[in-house]
Write an enzyme that holds these catalytic residues in place. Structure first.
Site, PDB file in Angstrom:
ATOM      1  N   LYS A   1       1.001  -1.045  -0.031  1.00 48.63           N
ATOM      2  CA  LYS A   1      -0.347  -0.450  -0.046  1.00 48.63           C
ATOM      3  C   LYS A   1       0.716   1.658  -0.052  1.00 48.63           C
ATOM      4  O   LYS A   1       1.762   1.111  -0.167  1.00 48.63           O
ATOM      5  CB  LYS A   1      -0.903   0.206   1.177  1.00 48.63           C
ATOM      6  CG  LYS A   1      -0.148  -0.113   3.102  1.00 48.63           C
ATOM      7  CD  LYS A   1      -1.243  -0.638   4.097  1.00 48.63           C
ATOM      8  CE  LYS A   1      -0.200  -0.233   5.251  1.00 48.63           C
ATOM      9  NZ  LYS A   1      -1.110  -0.997   5.767  1.00 48.63           N
TER      10      LYS A   1
ATOM     11  N   TYR B   1      16.111  29.125   9.285  1.00 46.52           N
ATOM     12  CA  TYR B   1      15.460  30.426   9.096  1.00 46.52           C
ATOM     13  C   TYR B   1      15.428  30.112  10.740  1.00 46.52           C
ATOM     14  O   TYR B   1      15.290  29.571  12.012  1.00 46.52           O
ATOM     15  CB  TYR B   1      14.022  29.579   9.061  1.00 46.52           C
ATOM     16  CG  TYR B   1      13.897  30.426   7.185  1.00 46.52           C
ATOM     17  CD1 TYR B   1      13.671  32.137   7.246  1.00 46.52           C
ATOM     18  CD2 TYR B   1      13.808  28.548   6.656  1.00 46.52           C
ATOM     19  CE1 TYR B   1      13.870  31.882   5.352  1.00 46.52           C
ATOM     20  CE2 TYR B   1      13.986  29.583   5.187  1.00 46.52           C
ATOM     21  CZ  TYR B   1      13.019  30.538   4.915  1.00 46.52           C
ATOM     22  OH  TYR B   1      13.262  30.561   3.281  1.00 46.52           O
TER      23      TYR B   1
HETATM   24  C1  PLP Z   1      -0.476  -1.608   6.725  1.00 46.92           C
HETATM   25  C2  PLP Z   1      -1.347  -2.940   7.261  1.00 46.92           C
HETATM   26  C3  PLP Z   1      -0.176  -4.221   7.575  1.00 46.92           C
HETATM   27  C4  PLP Z   1       1.237  -4.205   7.501  1.00 46.92           C
HETATM   28  O1  PLP Z   1       1.779  -3.361   9.097  1.00 46.92           O
HETATM   29  P1  PLP Z   1       3.328  -3.597   9.151  1.00 46.92           P
HETATM   30  O2  PLP Z   1       3.170  -2.820  10.800  1.00 46.92           O
HETATM   31  O3  PLP Z   1       3.569  -2.330   7.953  1.00 46.92           O
HETATM   32  O4  PLP Z   1       4.140  -4.808   8.630  1.00 46.92           O
HETATM   33  C5  PLP Z   1      -0.551  -5.497   8.170  1.00 46.92           C
HETATM   34  N1  PLP Z   1      -1.442  -5.406   7.856  1.00 46.92           N
HETATM   35  C6  PLP Z   1      -2.477  -4.195   7.417  1.00 46.92           C
HETATM   36  C7  PLP Z   1      -4.398  -4.256   7.646  1.00 46.92           C
HETATM   37  C8  PLP Z   1      -2.393  -3.010   7.218  1.00 46.92           C
HETATM   38  O5  PLP Z   1      -3.421  -2.078   6.705  1.00 46.92           O
END
Ligand code: PLP
Length: 369
Positions: free
Chosen positions: A35, A258
């Site tokens: 994702k 800054y």
């Molecule tokens: C993003 C996500 C994961 C992966 O989590 P990590 O901590 O990056 O391994 C697993 N399950 C769901 C439902 C997620 O949204």
């Protein structure tokens, strides 16, 4: 010459980290979680390194389409499921498996016209209180799904809020495991419960037929600083690097950047680096956040601005214009700067830094040769 900032994606590190997920959970199938544009690494690069996974898990249809276009014919799971009824047509067309976490998604399925029944992952809210059916409502949802001709196989999933640490006086997951087990123990179907932290820390005690390897695939450490990349044998898949494009000599009393938030109390030599928050480097990183200068550790000076930041070169007389600055990842001569260390300095986590890599940063994929 383009502005000298670039991100490198190390395909061999992705493949190594996937192998680590397999080694941690040898009896499980592995979802490579891609994702958010593969946590900022890019779907195409991630696919190259992670194509040995059993499936890809993600949220966006565009990313699912990209994977199919790259030639992936295996499982793809939509972790948030469908967002509107029309999405089911895309699921049918692209052969996507999807999470079902609310009643409305079951209503849509019940009205969906399809020749091929769908594989779904019914999600329980076992304590995270984000998505999913409560333990009380879960079996009714299962029974409803099970009666639908549109549904083929029902798998069971849940998500842990605290797999990365000891909390609630114990291991962080026991209360959620108990809630999930109590309701699902006699239901058929595969289970998917483990994220990276649970895969690394809790595998032998957990039944998870499919683990969901997100951050660990990219070499991020879910329980940093309790453990580091050496402890878990994970390799950084992303390097962000740039160069020194300006030099300044400071006298005591001179300030930098800054807000003049830093004032020198001794003579200093600083390098100005072509990297700022518009590249994805967090503005919250305070004075002294670690960087590598030609592979040697130093720190930032003063505030991060949009296109630049300053680094301390006082102890590095050989450094000068053109010196290579590693913001995170792999540096020259085998040096490394874990993204989690930089994130910690900035009050955040490695996940956020990876995902925030800006579009204007050119990405080079380092292929396996
Ligand atoms: C993003 C996500 C994961 C992966 O989590 P990590 O901590 O990056 O391994 C697993 N399950 C769901 C439902 C997620 O949204």
């Amino acid at each position: 010459m383009p502005r000298p900032i670039e991100a490198l994606i190390h395909v061999s590190a992705l493949a190594h980290n996937l192998a680590r997920a397999r080694a941690c959970a040898p009896d499980a199938k592995v979802w490579a979680v891609v994702k958010a544009n593969a946590y900022g690494h890019g779907i195409a690069a991630a696919y190259e390194g992670l194509r040995g996974a059993d499936g890809f898990a993600l949220l966006d249809f565009a990313e699912a389409e990209q994977l199919r276009a790259l030639g992936w014919r295996g499982p793809i799971l939509l972790l948030e499921g469908c967002f509107e009824t029309r999405d089911l047509e895309l699921c049918s067309r692209l052969r996507l498996w999807h999470a079902v976490h609310n009643e409305q998604q079951i209503d849509w399925l019940a009205m969906h016209k399809t020749h091929e029944p769908h594989r779904v992952f019914l999600k329980m809210n076992s304590g995270m209180n984000r998505l999913g059916f409560t333990p009380q409502a879960f079996r009714a949802a299962w029974t409803r799904l099970n009666a639908l001709p549109q549904v083929d196989e029902i798998s069971l999933m849940t998500h842990f809020s605290d797999a990365d640490a000891l909390r609630f006086g114990q291991d962080g997951i026991a209360h959620q495991v108990a809630a999930f087990e109590a309701v699902t123990h006699d239901l058929p179907g595969e289970r998917s419960v483990s994220n990276s932290a649970a895969t690394l820390r809790h595998t032998p005690r957990l039944r998870s037929d499919w683990v969901r390897a997100g951050i660990m695939s990219y070499g991020g450490i879910p329980d940093f600083p309790e453990h580091d990349d050496a402890y878990w044998d994970l390799q950084p898949a992303m390097t962000l690097r740039s160069k020194v494009i300006g030099l300044q000599n400071l006298q005591p009393g001179d300030s930098v950047g800054y807000g003049s938030s830093f004032t020198a109390d001794r003579p200093m030599r600083i390098g100005i680096v072509a990297c700022g928050y518009a590249d994805g480097y967090p503005r919250h990183c305070p004075h002294g956040t670690p960087v590598l200068v030609d592979g040697q550790r130093s720190g930032t000076v003063g505030r991060v601005s949009m296109d630049m930041l300053a680094v301390d070169l006082s102890a590095l007389p050989q450094a000068g214009l053109g010196s290579e600055i590693t913001l995170w990842g792999r540096g020259p001569k085998g040096s490394r700067l874990p993204i989690d260390e930089v994130a910690k300095a900035g009050g955040t986590i490695g996940y956020e830094l990876m995902c925030a890599l800006a579009r204007r940063v050119p990405v080079t994929i380092e292929h396996i040769d």
